[in-house]
Write an enzyme that holds these catalytic residues in place. Structure first.
Site, PDB file in Angstrom:
ATOM      1  NE  ARG A  43      92.126  43.801  11.176  1.00 55.22           N
ATOM      2  CZ  ARG A  43      91.668  44.143  11.755  1.00 55.22           C
ATOM      3  NH1 ARG A  43      92.931  45.374  12.635  1.00 55.22           N
ATOM      4  NH2 ARG A  43      90.273  43.945  12.513  1.00 55.22           N
ATOM      5  CE  LYS A 146      70.736  48.496   4.966  1.00 53.55           C
ATOM      6  NZ  LYS A 146      70.842  46.848   5.589  1.00 53.55           N
ATOM      7  CG  HIS A 176      70.587  44.744  -2.427  1.00 56.66           C
ATOM      8  ND1 HIS A 176      70.397  44.760  -0.412  1.00 56.66           N
ATOM      9  CD2 HIS A 176      69.883  43.502  -2.392  1.00 56.66           C
ATOM     10  CE1 HIS A 176      69.522  44.334  -0.120  1.00 56.66           C
ATOM     11  NE2 HIS A 176      68.613  43.585  -1.092  1.00 56.66           N
ATOM     12  CE  LYS A 180      65.834  43.073  -4.099  1.00 58.60           C
ATOM     13  NZ  LYS A 180      66.244  41.660  -3.123  1.00 58.60           N
ATOM     14  CD  GLU A 214      63.300  40.900   5.674  1.00 58.35           C
ATOM     15  OE1 GLU A 214      64.816  40.428   4.861  1.00 58.35           O
ATOM     16  OE2 GLU A 214      64.066  41.832   6.282  1.00 58.35           O
ATOM     17  CG  ASP A 233      68.001  45.615   8.494  1.00 57.17           C
ATOM     18  OD1 ASP A 233      68.952  45.907   8.220  1.00 57.17           O
ATOM     19  OD2 ASP A 233      67.324  44.982   8.655  1.00 57.17           O
ATOM     20  CG  HIS A 238      66.200  48.133   0.558  1.00 52.98           C
ATOM     21  ND1 HIS A 238      67.462  48.478   0.651  1.00 52.98           N
ATOM     22  CD2 HIS A 238      66.259  46.801   2.029  1.00 52.98           C
ATOM     23  CE1 HIS A 238      68.689  47.936   1.061  1.00 52.98           C
ATOM     24  NE2 HIS A 238      67.637  47.283   1.817  1.00 52.98           N
ATOM     25  CE  LYS A 328      65.778  40.603   9.432  1.00 51.32           C
ATOM     26  NZ  LYS A 328      65.238  41.030   7.925  1.00 51.32           N
TER      27      LYS A 328
HETATM   28  C1  BG6 Z   1      69.025  44.097   3.958  1.00 51.43           C
HETATM   29  C2  BG6 Z   1      68.845  43.958   5.740  1.00 51.43           C
HETATM   30  O1  BG6 Z   1      69.512  45.580   3.860  1.00 51.43           O
HETATM   31  O2  BG6 Z   1      67.908  43.707   3.496  1.00 51.43           O
HETATM   32  C3  BG6 Z   1      68.225  42.820   5.932  1.00 51.43           C
HETATM   33  O3  BG6 Z   1      69.694  44.125   6.405  1.00 51.43           O
HETATM   34  C4  BG6 Z   1      67.345  42.384   4.955  1.00 51.43           C
HETATM   35  O4  BG6 Z   1      67.844  42.626   7.163  1.00 51.43           O
HETATM   36  C5  BG6 Z   1      67.808  41.801   3.200  1.00 51.43           C
HETATM   37  O5  BG6 Z   1      66.931  40.902   5.104  1.00 51.43           O
HETATM   38  C6  BG6 Z   1      66.516  42.077   2.984  1.00 51.43           C
HETATM   39  O6  BG6 Z   1      66.957  41.926   1.161  1.00 51.43           O
HETATM   40  P1  BG6 Z   1      66.461  41.158   0.136  1.00 51.43           P
HETATM   41  O7  BG6 Z   1      67.128  41.198  -0.952  1.00 51.43           O
HETATM   42  O8  BG6 Z   1      66.336  39.451   0.417  1.00 51.43           O
HETATM   43  O9  BG6 Z   1      64.527  41.571   0.441  1.00 51.43           O
END
Ligand code: BG6
Length: 477
Positions: A43, A146, A176, A180, A214, A233, A238, A328
């Site tokens: 927008r 996602k 994603h 990798k 993380e 999440d 993942h 986290k």
């Molecule tokens: C995302 C999550 O899909 O993946 C995040 O929403 C997370 O919370 C991230 O931090 C982690 O991705 P990567 O590639 O840094 O391990």
């Protein structure tokens, strides 16, 4: 046919941080089909040139020393912008007119929805109504980020709505993690080396650990995160993807549907958990200070750490537990898969448990590599043994940095290869595993939410929980 990528949500963070840098680097490496056009829509009012200038600044920042003026200018000459609201038919008709003018003939298109997920359904409807999804004028693929729904019910609805407009083979759901390099290498390691596969089963493996730790905390994403929590999440997508790639059978060919058929079979084999088992089979935690994050209620019960024990009830994995954990505010950033082999059947040198047995550690990130930890004789000490690593590191073996996952995934979407994207049945099965856990965690049967200090490996209770199962986490930073 020529190629066009249309990015909806073009003024957003994902576009400037990930998508455009990935496309630019692909173009610099001459991997992008010659003349590929990139058309942004959101927008915010920009002219073509104003958007190019914005993207130049952000791409310089995010590609750093890889940025070069000359290759950027060549790439930027094919960037265009169309201001508009993607839920408004007339704005999409304006976009259609621009695309047809630019393409001047049949073209393959990728529509990338880099927008807020709440807009997905309205946007897809309008893509259908405006004729932009018409496959007769050339392949029209759609890429979705996602979350694919909020639970099983909403995921099913999203799949139905998407498939009403785009056939499933044209739908590219990004996880994603599958982009990798090291996750793809896991398949190469398993299926291009004959020494691992004979030992990759219940006869030799005691258990599997999958950790995505993380160091970062939730920070400014509190509003989103508190609704999602770690299971939505990280696990629904993942961690289950990592589990599937670890546990799947070899596909007949590396073909999108054959690969995904094998992955789906793993999810189908995961033993459902009855609600009364969930307290034993799962563990939940929240880091101290989470409730003070922006956008998080002061009494939030949302988990920032979880550990699950899953069983894959099939011929290969019967009786082998898969331990999954993610959180986290942990000690460091690391994603790793540990294959813990069984203890030798007869102990000659005093090894007592599986801890002294062989272990394969696959480091997905950031120290990408592979370690086979084996027992060796300690010199000059009788027959004393010690665990020692056979170590492979990508950075020592190969030159250059690992490309970002988006480069591979965007190129695959442009070339029509969906092997590394999630299929609708995969997404629904994954929700079918995670949803019952979330529901129990939100009920009076919820196990205790353990608080943990940041900078460690999650709650201490997670170690106790493993010890109750006669096992221990392998924490490698
Ligand atoms: C995302 C999550 O899909 O993946 C995040 O929403 C997370 O919370 C991230 O931090 C982690 O991705 P990567 O590639 O840094 O391990």
């Amino acid at each position: 046919m020529s190629h066009t990528i249309v990015i909806f949500g073009a003024s957003g963070d994902l576009t400037s941080r990930k998508l455009i840098p990935a496309l630019y680097l692909l173009s610099k490496k001459k991997r992008l089909p010659e003349g590929t056009r990139i058309v942004g829509m959101s927008r915010t009012e920009f002219s073509h040139d104003a958007w190019r200038d914005e993207l130049k600044k952000s791409t310089q920042k995010f590609t750093d020393s890889k940025f070069e003026e000359e290759s950027w200018n060549k790439f930027a000459a094919n960037i265009y912008y169309h201001p508009g609201d993607l839920t408004q038919l007339e704005d999409l008709q304006g976009l259609k007119w621009l695309l047809e003018k630019l393409e001047a003939g049949p073209a393959e298109r990728v529509y990338y929805l880099s927008t807020a997920p709440r807009l997905y359904i309205a946007a897809i409807d309008k893509l259908g109504e405006s004729g932009l999804a018409n496959q007769e004028e050339g392949p029209r693929r759609i890429v979705l980020e996602k979350p694919f729904g909020y639970d099983l019910g909403t995921a099913k609805k999203l799949n139905t709505d998407v498939n009403r407009v785009f056939p499933e083979e044209m739908v590219y759901r990004i996880d994603h993690y599958l982009g990798k390099e090291t996750v793809q290498n896991l398949m190469v390691m398993r299926f291009a080396n004959s020494i691992f596969e004979p030992l990759w089963n219940r006869n030799y493996i005691d258990h599997v650990q999958i950790t995505v730790a993380e160091e970062v905390v939730v920070g400014r994403r509190g509003g989103y995160y508190d609704q999602a929590g770690v299971l939505r999440d990280m696990f629904q997508n993942h961690l289950l993807q990592l589990l599937m790639v670890t546990a799947m059978e070899a596909p007949v060919r590396f073909d999108a549907d054959m690969v995904r058929d094998e992955k789906v079979k793993v999810l189908q084999a995961i033993r459902p958990m009855a609600s009364e088992e969930i307290a034993n089979e799962t563990l939940r935690g929240q880091y101290a200070g989470y409730r003070q994050e922006e956008g998080v209620p002061r009494d939030s019960q949302t988990e920032t750490f979880a550990a699950l024990r899953l069983w894959v009830d099939n011929w290969r994995w019967n009786g082998v537990p898969f331990y999954l954990r993610s959180g986290k505010g942990m000690s460091c950033r690391t994603t790793q898969i540990v294959i813990q082999y069984r203890h030798p059947p007869h102990s000659l040198f005093g090894q007592k448990s599986y801890v002294d047995a062989c272990r394969l550690v696959m480091q997905i990130q950031p120290a990408e590599g592979l370690q086979l930890q084996i027992q060796t004789k300690v010199p000059d000490s009788g027959m004393m043994t010690r665990t020692s690593p056979l170590d492979f590191r990508f950075c020592k073996e190969f030159q250059g940095e690992m490309p970002d996952a988006y480069q591979r995934l965007l190129l695959d979407a442009i070339q029509g290869d969906a092997s590394l994207f999630a299929r609708s049945d995969e997404v629904e099965l994954a929700w079918g595993i995670i949803d019952p856990i979330i529901q129990t965690w939100r009920s009076e049967k919820a196990p205790t939410l353990h608080l943990y200090e940041t900078g460690y490996w999650g709650p201490n209770e997670s170690n106790d929980w493993m010890a109750e199962h006669g096992r221990q986490w392998f924490d490698v930073c």
